[in-house]
Scaffold this motif. Structure first.
Motif, short mmCIF file in Angstrom:
data_model
loop_
_atom_site.label_atom_id
_atom_site.label_comp_id
_atom_site.label_asym_id
_atom_site.label_seq_id
_atom_site.Cartn_x
_atom_site.Cartn_y
_atom_site.Cartn_z
N THR A 314 2.73 2.52 5.42
CA THR A 314 4.16 2.30 5.28
C THR A 314 4.89 3.58 4.87
O THR A 314 4.27 4.57 4.47
N ASP A 315 6.22 3.52 4.95
CA ASP A 315 7.01 4.70 4.60
C ASP A 315 6.93 5.06 3.12
O ASP A 315 7.33 6.16 2.73
N ASN A 316 6.39 4.16 2.29
CA ASN A 316 6.16 4.51 0.88
C ASN A 316 4.67 4.53 0.52
O ASN A 316 4.32 4.50 -0.66
N GLY A 317 3.79 4.59 1.53
CA GLY A 317 2.41 4.95 1.26
C GLY A 317 1.38 3.87 1.09
O GLY A 317 0.31 4.11 0.53
N TYR A 318 1.61 2.65 1.60
CA TYR A 318 0.63 1.57 1.50
C TYR A 318 0.06 1.25 2.89
O TYR A 318 0.81 1.14 3.86
N LEU A 319 -1.25 1.09 2.97
CA LEU A 319 -1.85 0.67 4.22
C LEU A 319 -1.41 -0.74 4.57
O LEU A 319 -1.19 -1.57 3.68
N PHE A 320 -1.28 -1.02 5.88
CA PHE A 320 -0.85 -2.35 6.30
C PHE A 320 -1.51 -2.73 7.62
O PHE A 320 -2.03 -1.90 8.35
N CYS A 321 -1.43 -4.03 7.94
CA CYS A 321 -1.89 -4.56 9.21
C CYS A 321 -0.84 -5.51 9.76
O CYS A 321 -0.39 -6.42 9.04
N LEU A 322 -0.43 -5.29 11.01
CA LEU A 322 0.51 -6.18 11.69
C LEU A 322 -0.15 -6.76 12.95
O LEU A 322 -0.93 -6.08 13.62
N ASN A 323 0.19 -8.00 13.26
CA ASN A 323 -0.23 -8.60 14.52
C ASN A 323 0.64 -8.01 15.63
O ASN A 323 1.86 -8.15 15.62
N ALA A 324 0.01 -7.33 16.60
CA ALA A 324 0.77 -6.65 17.64
C ALA A 324 1.39 -7.60 18.66
O ALA A 324 2.23 -7.18 19.46
N SER A 325 0.99 -8.85 18.65
CA SER A 325 1.55 -9.80 19.62
C SER A 325 2.88 -10.37 19.18
O SER A 325 3.74 -10.70 20.01
N ASP A 326 3.09 -10.49 17.84
CA ASP A 326 4.35 -11.07 17.36
C ASP A 326 4.96 -10.34 16.16
O ASP A 326 6.03 -10.72 15.69
N GLY A 327 4.28 -9.31 15.66
CA GLY A 327 4.83 -8.52 14.56
C GLY A 327 4.66 -9.10 13.18
O GLY A 327 5.17 -8.53 12.20
N THR A 328 3.93 -10.21 13.05
CA THR A 328 3.75 -10.80 11.73
C THR A 328 2.80 -9.95 10.88
O THR A 328 1.87 -9.33 11.40
N LEU A 329 3.03 -9.96 9.58
CA LEU A 329 2.23 -9.17 8.65
C LEU A 329 0.90 -9.84 8.38
O LEU A 329 0.85 -11.00 7.99
N GLY A 330 -0.18 -9.10 8.59
CA GLY A 330 -1.50 -9.59 8.23
C GLY A 330 -1.79 -9.33 6.76
O GLY A 330 -2.13 -10.23 6.01
N TRP A 331 -1.61 -8.06 6.35
CA TRP A 331 -1.77 -7.71 4.93
C TRP A 331 -1.11 -6.36 4.66
O TRP A 331 -0.85 -5.58 5.56
N ARG A 332 -0.83 -6.15 3.39
CA ARG A 332 -0.37 -4.86 2.90
C ARG A 332 -1.23 -4.51 1.70
O ARG A 332 -1.41 -5.32 0.79
N GLY A 333 -1.82 -3.31 1.70
CA GLY A 333 -2.74 -2.92 0.64
C GLY A 333 -2.06 -2.77 -0.70
O GLY A 333 -0.83 -2.71 -0.80
N GLN A 334 -2.88 -2.67 -1.74
CA GLN A 334 -2.37 -2.57 -3.11
C GLN A 334 -2.32 -1.13 -3.62
O GLN A 334 -1.67 -0.86 -4.63
N THR A 335 -2.98 -0.22 -2.93
CA THR A 335 -3.04 1.17 -3.38
C THR A 335 -1.97 2.00 -2.70
O THR A 335 -1.84 1.99 -1.47
N GLN A 336 -1.20 2.73 -3.50
CA GLN A 336 -0.20 3.64 -2.94
C GLN A 336 -0.83 5.02 -2.80
O GLN A 336 -1.13 5.69 -3.78
N TYR A 337 -1.02 5.45 -1.54
CA TYR A 337 -1.71 6.71 -1.29
C TYR A 337 -0.78 7.91 -1.28
O TYR A 337 -1.18 9.01 -1.67
N ASP A 338 0.45 7.74 -0.81
CA ASP A 338 1.38 8.86 -0.75
C ASP A 338 2.80 8.32 -0.71
O ASP A 338 3.17 7.59 0.22
N ARG A 339 3.60 8.66 -1.69
CA ARG A 339 4.95 8.11 -1.79
C ARG A 339 5.82 8.53 -0.61
O ARG A 339 6.78 7.85 -0.26
N GLY A 340 5.49 9.66 0.02
CA GLY A 340 6.28 10.13 1.14
C GLY A 340 5.92 9.50 2.47
O GLY A 340 6.62 9.70 3.46
N GLY A 341 4.82 8.75 2.52
CA GLY A 341 4.42 8.11 3.77
C GLY A 341 3.59 8.98 4.69
O GLY A 341 3.46 8.69 5.87
N PHE A 342 2.98 10.05 4.14
CA PHE A 342 2.12 10.91 4.94
C PHE A 342 0.69 10.38 4.92
O PHE A 342 0.21 9.89 3.91
N GLY A 343 0.00 10.55 6.03
CA GLY A 343 -1.41 10.16 6.12
C GLY A 343 -1.78 9.96 7.58
O GLY A 343 -0.92 9.68 8.43
#
Length: 409
Positions: A314-343
């Motif tokens: 994400t743009d604030n640094g959390y890993l995520f998973c989206l369903n590519a068929s409809d855009g629904t959120l599968g999960w968003r991780g709990q660890t913030q890796y980079d506040r700037g969204g780099f990775g």
């Protein structure tokens, strides 16, 4: 925001080489052979080791461009002092085979903290193509490093944080985005002569890199401009379709488009993630909306598409998973890796790998229901913004100044 570093981001033939008893696919350009972050042949172990083994580390210069791997050669684009340098190294030993250098543009202001290239080299049809921070396009013979042509059509005109778009090689052309917001465009150069085959100059570049799309036999270049997402005919650069995509506040079009058949998925900081289907409509084309998710946005990371699901940061640094068929959120991780969204994320088949700017390589399962980490390794003591390059059991890491080879053994 970490100023001056922007997401780095062709379509070439796939080659295989024998490495440690297995065949390992090439990584010839930005985000790999398919320009989709997918590794063709990585040998994931049945049990991951407690630590990776460092085989060598060689100083190569500054820059965040991802190396290209073709056969037993690595092609790097870096900055050494006041020069931009195109390097060819032996992939097994790290020893230099050839180099080509020229005086680089001065990088001033806040971006000057990161003066090296952001744009990754492309290797195809026996050529190496690079785009320097100041807009210099170079084409070299991949075998011996001989300069074939070099050009700078928008001399002195660059976007705010300098060039970051990675070249695309297709059908005997090097396709690059040059200039700045109000004075730039897309140019397709003939690989052999360096002469433009076509130009589209209605809008200047952003920081994302173009990809290829095919719709009913029409090959298209899908590219972000400063304010739009456009589809251009590969053959002549004709504008086939366009979608407005205005950056908000301190954000930019820095996420490369993702192509899945005729579907194009795109994202931008604070704007969400969107999917459209590009379709033939009479004599032209249209981009029909499929879905949008306004809650999940990428900023500098381009997600990977694995078995119908998007995995990104994400743009604030959390890993995520989206369903590519409809855009629904599968999960968003709990660890913030980079506040700037780099990775950087790569799809290694049985596992996904995320490389953080702090040099942490996180291995996790491609699981659409929950985040499951498999392993984690420290692969650099300095900042890392380039993608990891995987081949067989090898992992190449380009950090602030060095290229490092890690292996699973």
């Amino acid at each position: 925001m970490k100023k001056g570093i922007l997401s780095l981001f062709f379509f070439t033939g796939l080659a295989s080489v024998l490495v440690s008893g297995v065949f390992a696919a090439d990584w010839p350009q930005w985000r790999g052979p398919g320009r989709d972050g997918r590794v063709q042949d990585f040998s994931a172990p049945s049990q991951w080791p407690a630590e990776l083994k460092q085989q060598w580390s060689v100083p190569v210069g500054q820059g965040v461009a991802t190396p290209a791997l073709v056969g037993q050669r690595l092609y790097l684009f870096t900055r050494q002092g006041n020069e931009e340098v195109i390097l060819c190294l032996d992939a097994q030993t790290g020893k230099e085979i050839w180099s080509n250098r020229y005086e680089a543009a001065a990088v001033t202001g806040a971006p000057g903290r990161f003066p090296g290239p952001r744009s990754s080299p492309a290797v195809g049809e026996g050529k190496v193509v690079t785009l320097g921070v100041g807009g210099v396009v170079s084409c070299l013979n991949a075998e011996d490093g001989k300069l074939l042509w070099r050009t700078d059509p928008y001399s002195g005109a660059v976007v705010r944080f300098y060039t970051a778009v990675s070249p695309l090689i297709a059908e005997g052309m090097a396709i690059v985005q040059l200039g700045k917001e109000e004075n730039g465009g897309v140019i397709a150069y003939d690989l052999n002569s360096g002469q433009p085959r076509w130009q589209w100059t209605q809008e200047g570049p952003a920081y994302a890199s173009p990809v290829l799309l095919t719709v009913e036999g029409s090959r298209q270049v899908v590219a972000f401009t400063d304010k739009k997402l456009v589809g251009l005919a590969l053959g002549d650069g004709e504008l086939l379709w366009e979608l407005p995509f205005l950056p908000l506040e301190r954000s930019y079009n820095s996420v490369s488009p993702i192509v899945d058949g005729q579907t194009v998925i795109y994202s931008g900081a604070q704007r969400g993630t969107f999917a459209v289907r590009v379709e033939k409509q009479g004599e032209g084309f249209s981009a029909r909306s499929l879905w949008e998710n306004k809650e999940v946005s990428a900023k500098y990371n381009t997600p990977v598409l694995h078995q119908g699901f998007l995995y990104g940061l994400t743009d604030n640094g959390y890993l995520f998973c989206l369903n590519a068929s409809d855009g629904t959120l599968g999960w968003r991780g709990q660890t913030q890796y980079d506040r700037g969204g780099f990775g950087a994320i790569v799809d290694a088949g049985s596992v996904l790998m995320f490389l953080s700017p702090t040099g942490d390589l996180v291995v996790f399962e491609p699981n659409p229901k929950e985040f499951k980490q498999t392993a984690s390794y420290k692969v650099s003591q300095t900042q890392t913004y380039a993608h990891p390059v995987l081949a067989g059991g090898r992992i190449y890491i380009k950090d602030q100044e060095n290229l490092i080879l890690w292996t699973l053994e």
